[in-house]
Scaffold this motif. Structure first.
Motif, PDB file in Angstrom:
ATOM      1  N   LEU A   1     -18.671  17.149   1.022  1.00 31.31           N
ATOM      2  CA  LEU A   1     -17.266  17.070   1.436  1.00 31.31           C
ATOM      3  C   LEU A   1     -16.678  15.688   1.168  1.00 31.31           C
ATOM      4  O   LEU A   1     -15.532  15.567   0.725  1.00 31.31           O
ATOM      5  CB  LEU A   1     -17.131  17.418   2.919  1.00 31.31           C
ATOM      6  CG  LEU A   1     -17.425  18.862   3.290  1.00 31.31           C
ATOM      7  CD1 LEU A   1     -17.464  19.027   4.802  1.00 31.31           C
ATOM      8  CD2 LEU A   1     -16.420  19.810   2.660  1.00 31.31           C
ATOM      9  N   VAL A   2     -17.463  14.651   1.413  1.00 37.39           N
ATOM     10  CA  VAL A   2     -16.999  13.283   1.151  1.00 37.39           C
ATOM     11  C   VAL A   2     -16.726  13.105  -0.341  1.00 37.39           C
ATOM     12  O   VAL A   2     -15.666  12.589  -0.733  1.00 37.39           O
ATOM     13  CB  VAL A   2     -18.034  12.245   1.644  1.00 37.39           C
ATOM     14  CG1 VAL A   2     -17.688  10.847   1.145  1.00 37.39           C
ATOM     15  CG2 VAL A   2     -18.129  12.273   3.166  1.00 37.39           C
TER      16      VAL A   2
ATOM     17  N   ARG B   1     -12.934  12.762  -4.981  1.00 35.83           N
ATOM     18  CA  ARG B   1     -12.403  13.285  -6.250  1.00 35.83           C
ATOM     19  C   ARG B   1     -10.933  13.657  -6.115  1.00 35.83           C
ATOM     20  O   ARG B   1     -10.175  13.551  -7.079  1.00 35.83           O
ATOM     21  CB  ARG B   1     -13.202  14.509  -6.702  1.00 35.83           C
ATOM     22  CG  ARG B   1     -14.489  14.187  -7.396  1.00 35.83           C
ATOM     23  CD  ARG B   1     -15.099  15.396  -8.076  1.00 35.83           C
ATOM     24  NE  ARG B   1     -15.230  16.554  -7.216  1.00 35.83           N
ATOM     25  CZ  ARG B   1     -16.256  16.813  -6.418  1.00 35.83           C
ATOM     26  NH1 ARG B   1     -17.263  15.980  -6.360  1.00 35.83           N
ATOM     27  NH2 ARG B   1     -16.287  17.906  -5.683  1.00 35.83           N
ATOM     28  N   LEU B   2     -10.535  14.109  -4.946  1.00 32.21           N
ATOM     29  CA  LEU B   2      -9.137  14.486  -4.712  1.00 32.21           C
ATOM     30  C   LEU B   2      -8.258  13.273  -4.434  1.00 32.21           C
ATOM     31  O   LEU B   2      -7.044  13.404  -4.319  1.00 32.21           O
ATOM     32  CB  LEU B   2      -9.038  15.482  -3.552  1.00 32.21           C
ATOM     33  CG  LEU B   2      -9.656  16.847  -3.818  1.00 32.21           C
ATOM     34  CD1 LEU B   2      -9.655  17.683  -2.547  1.00 32.21           C
ATOM     35  CD2 LEU B   2      -8.918  17.569  -4.938  1.00 32.21           C
ATOM     36  N   GLY B   3      -8.869  12.101  -4.306  1.00 31.41           N
ATOM     37  CA  GLY B   3      -8.106  10.876  -4.137  1.00 31.41           C
ATOM     38  C   GLY B   3      -7.878  10.458  -2.704  1.00 31.41           C
ATOM     39  O   GLY B   3      -7.070   9.568  -2.438  1.00 31.41           O
ATOM     40  N   PHE B   4      -8.586  11.054  -1.766  1.00 33.03           N
ATOM     41  CA  PHE B   4      -8.427  10.667  -0.373  1.00 33.03           C
ATOM     42  C   PHE B   4      -9.211   9.394  -0.087  1.00 33.03           C
ATOM     43  O   PHE B   4     -10.278   9.155  -0.661  1.00 33.03           O
ATOM     44  CB  PHE B   4      -8.907  11.780   0.566  1.00 33.03           C
ATOM     45  CG  PHE B   4      -8.034  13.003   0.550  1.00 33.03           C
ATOM     46  CD1 PHE B   4      -6.721  12.948   0.978  1.00 33.03           C
ATOM     47  CD2 PHE B   4      -8.528  14.221   0.113  1.00 33.03           C
ATOM     48  CE1 PHE B   4      -5.912  14.076   0.965  1.00 33.03           C
ATOM     49  CE2 PHE B   4      -7.737  15.348   0.097  1.00 33.03           C
ATOM     50  CZ  PHE B   4      -6.421  15.276   0.523  1.00 33.03           C
ATOM     51  N   ALA B   5      -8.694   8.594   0.835  1.00 30.25           N
ATOM     52  CA  ALA B   5      -9.383   7.384   1.280  1.00 30.25           C
ATOM     53  C   ALA B   5     -10.532   7.785   2.205  1.00 30.25           C
ATOM     54  O   ALA B   5     -10.504   8.851   2.825  1.00 30.25           O
ATOM     55  CB  ALA B   5      -8.408   6.472   2.023  1.00 30.25           C
TER      56      ALA B   5
ATOM     57  N   ILE C   1     -11.057  10.946   4.864  1.00 33.50           N
ATOM     58  CA  ILE C   1     -12.174  11.874   4.724  1.00 33.50           C
ATOM     59  C   ILE C   1     -12.978  11.924   6.020  1.00 33.50           C
ATOM     60  O   ILE C   1     -13.352  13.007   6.491  1.00 33.50           O
ATOM     61  CB  ILE C   1     -13.068  11.478   3.533  1.00 33.50           C
ATOM     62  CG1 ILE C   1     -12.288  11.634   2.218  1.00 33.50           C
ATOM     63  CG2 ILE C   1     -14.349  12.296   3.505  1.00 33.50           C
ATOM     64  CD1 ILE C   1     -12.967  11.011   1.020  1.00 33.50           C
ATOM     65  N   ALA C   2     -13.231  10.758   6.597  1.00 31.35           N
ATOM     66  CA  ALA C   2     -13.990  10.709   7.851  1.00 31.35           C
ATOM     67  C   ALA C   2     -13.282  11.515   8.931  1.00 31.35           C
ATOM     68  O   ALA C   2     -13.917  12.282   9.657  1.00 31.35           O
ATOM     69  CB  ALA C   2     -14.168   9.258   8.298  1.00 31.35           C
TER      70      ALA C   2
ATOM     71  N   GLU D   1      -0.397  17.614   1.219  1.00 31.27           N
ATOM     72  CA  GLU D   1       1.029  17.437   0.918  1.00 31.27           C
ATOM     73  C   GLU D   1       1.336  15.979   0.598  1.00 31.27           C
ATOM     74  O   GLU D   1       2.044  15.680  -0.369  1.00 31.27           O
ATOM     75  CB  GLU D   1       1.853  17.914   2.124  1.00 31.27           C
ATOM     76  CG  GLU D   1       3.340  17.903   1.880  1.00 31.27           C
ATOM     77  CD  GLU D   1       4.103  18.445   3.082  1.00 31.27           C
ATOM     78  OE1 GLU D   1       5.200  17.925   3.343  1.00 31.27           O
ATOM     79  OE2 GLU D   1       3.602  19.383   3.738  1.00 31.27           O
ATOM     80  N   VAL D   2       0.767  15.069   1.383  1.00 33.63           N
ATOM     81  CA  VAL D   2       0.969  13.639   1.136  1.00 33.63           C
ATOM     82  C   VAL D   2       0.389  13.252  -0.220  1.00 33.63           C
ATOM     83  O   VAL D   2       1.018  12.532  -1.006  1.00 33.63           O
ATOM     84  CB  VAL D   2       0.326  12.801   2.266  1.00 33.63           C
ATOM     85  CG1 VAL D   2       0.279  11.326   1.902  1.00 33.63           C
ATOM     86  CG2 VAL D   2       1.076  13.012   3.575  1.00 33.63           C
ATOM     87  N   ARG D   3      -0.799  13.739  -0.518  1.00 35.11           N
ATOM     88  CA  ARG D   3      -1.461  13.414  -1.786  1.00 35.11           C
ATOM     89  C   ARG D   3      -0.664  13.948  -2.973  1.00 35.11           C
ATOM     90  O   ARG D   3      -0.520  13.273  -3.988  1.00 35.11           O
ATOM     91  CB  ARG D   3      -2.887  13.996  -1.786  1.00 35.11           C
ATOM     92  CG  ARG D   3      -3.682  13.641  -3.007  1.00 35.11           C
ATOM     93  CD  ARG D   3      -4.027  12.166  -3.052  1.00 35.11           C
ATOM     94  NE  ARG D   3      -4.771  11.906  -4.265  1.00 35.11           N
ATOM     95  CZ  ARG D   3      -4.508  10.921  -5.099  1.00 35.11           C
ATOM     96  NH1 ARG D   3      -3.563  10.055  -4.832  1.00 35.11           N
ATOM     97  NH2 ARG D   3      -5.210  10.769  -6.195  1.00 35.11           N
TER      98      ARG D   3
END
Length: 125
Positions: free
Chosen positions: A51-52, A57-61, A65-66, A90-92
């Motif tokens: 999941l991390v 890969r999706l660009g989340f910080a 993710i945590a 939505e933000v991404r």
């Protein structure tokens, strides 16, 4: 008997470095069992690592993710996790749309500068 993995096995399987996995452990994203100096990863750790890596890969910080991963185990549970994830998607998407517009503008600017350079070069020859 539950299957387990070593840090090296997970690193090879997911194509990441040992240092990356250790970093995720330091941040509390995964919590392998310790048997002396050896880390023993269980199915839960494997799923969380997956999941991390998907989140990255999706660009989340990592802090986003945590929060997403931790919400599964805590309140408000899976429904809250999914609502938060939808908000973050939505933000991404908005961030990516801004980046796409910036890239398109930069390409247009480069085209204009290139055209002027070629015209000036042709004039000088």
């Amino acid at each position: 008997m539950e299957p387990t993995w070593t840090i090296r096995q997970l690193a090879e399987e997911y194509g990441v470095t040992l240092r990356t996995i250790r970093h995720y452990e330091e941040l509390g994203l995964i919590t392998p069992e310790r048997r002396g100096p050896t880390r023993v990863f269980h199915q839960r750790d494997r799923i969380r690592l997956e999941l991390v890596l998907r989140g990255r890969r999706l660009g989340f910080a990592l802090d986003q993710i945590a929060r997403i991963v931790d919400m599964y185990d805590d309140q408000p549970g899976e429904a809250g996790q999914l609502e938060y994830l939808l908000d973050q998607i939505e933000v991404r998407r908005a961030d990516l749309a801004r980046l796409r517009a910036d890239i398109e503008q930069t390409e247009a600017d480069l085209d204009a500068v290139e055209r002027r350079c070629r015209e000036e070069l042709a004039r000088l020859r």
